[in-house]
Write a protein that holds these residues in place. Sequence first.
Motif, PDB file in Angstrom:
ATOM      1  N   ARG A   1       0.844  -1.191   0.000  1.00  0.00           N
ATOM      2  CA  ARG A   1       0.000   0.000   0.000  1.00  0.00           C
ATOM      3  C   ARG A   1       0.878   1.240   0.000  1.00  0.00           C
ATOM      4  O   ARG A   1       1.991   1.197   0.517  1.00  0.00           O
ATOM      5  CB  ARG A   1      -0.870   0.024   1.258  1.00  0.00           C
ATOM      6  N   PRO A   2       0.375   2.348  -0.533  1.00  0.00           N
ATOM      7  CA  PRO A   2       1.140   3.597  -0.442  1.00  0.00           C
ATOM      8  C   PRO A   2       1.211   4.067   1.015  1.00  0.00           C
ATOM      9  O   PRO A   2       0.262   3.862   1.774  1.00  0.00           O
ATOM     10  CB  PRO A   2       0.360   4.576  -1.315  1.00  0.00           C
ATOM     11  N   LEU A   3       2.333   4.658   1.386  1.00  0.00           N
ATOM     12  CA  LEU A   3       2.570   5.059   2.773  1.00  0.00           C
ATOM     13  C   LEU A   3       2.861   6.547   2.880  1.00  0.00           C
ATOM     14  O   LEU A   3       3.520   7.126   2.014  1.00  0.00           O
ATOM     15  CB  LEU A   3       3.770   4.289   3.341  1.00  0.00           C
ATOM     16  N   THR A   4       2.413   7.160   3.979  1.00  0.00           N
ATOM     17  CA  THR A   4       2.770   8.538   4.273  1.00  0.00           C
ATOM     18  C   THR A   4       4.206   8.563   4.797  1.00  0.00           C
ATOM     19  O   THR A   4       4.760   7.520   5.167  1.00  0.00           O
ATOM     20  CB  THR A   4       1.847   9.146   5.346  1.00  0.00           C
ATOM     21  N   VAL A   5       4.778   9.739   4.863  1.00  0.00           N
ATOM     22  CA  VAL A   5       6.134   9.879   5.401  1.00  0.00           C
ATOM     23  C   VAL A   5       6.172   9.383   6.852  1.00  0.00           C
ATOM     24  O   VAL A   5       7.106   8.691   7.258  1.00  0.00           O
ATOM     25  CB  VAL A   5       6.617  11.339   5.294  1.00  0.00           C
ATOM     26  N   GLU A   6       5.140   9.710   7.617  1.00  0.00           N
ATOM     27  CA  GLU A   6       5.088   9.288   9.015  1.00  0.00           C
ATOM     28  C   GLU A   6       5.013   7.764   9.123  1.00  0.00           C
ATOM     29  O   GLU A   6       5.643   7.165   9.997  1.00  0.00           O
ATOM     30  CB  GLU A   6       3.897   9.928   9.730  1.00  0.00           C
ATOM     31  N   GLU A   7       4.227   7.124   8.237  1.00  0.00           N
ATOM     32  CA  GLU A   7       4.131   5.667   8.258  1.00  0.00           C
ATOM     33  C   GLU A   7       5.473   5.027   7.889  1.00  0.00           C
ATOM     34  O   GLU A   7       5.861   4.011   8.473  1.00  0.00           O
ATOM     35  CB  GLU A   7       3.036   5.197   7.297  1.00  0.00           C
TER      36      GLU A   7
END
Length: 128
Positions: A19-25
């Motif tokens: 899945r695409p991830l945020t910078v925080e993830e």
Amino acid sequence: MRQTPQREGILRVLLDSDRPLTVEEIWERMPDRRSGLPTIYRNLERFVQEGWAESILGADQVMRFVRCNSRHHHHHLQCERCGRMAEVDACGLDASLAEMERISGFHITRHQLMLFGLCPSCRAEKDR
């Protein structure tokens, strides 16, 4: 680009995610978390420039990143239920883009297309 533990960690996190991830993830999933968020942002920007990752603006207007296996133009499909993403090594929009250029007078230099639907697993669950 010089190989660093931080860059390797970011790429490993992206590779391990479907899945695409945020910078925080990405930061939360890094094993040692020695990198700060600014370092991750800078490296992701470079990865996008190099074609190793792609930035995707989600429906919630949050930027996420996905690792790209293809170094040339391609598109992504994302499951509306679970968020799983698949890379599709195809485009097929050349004729439509040429027509858009003709009508608008623009010279199109790039495009990004996100397709949404249900992945095979979610479709199977839905059919049960």
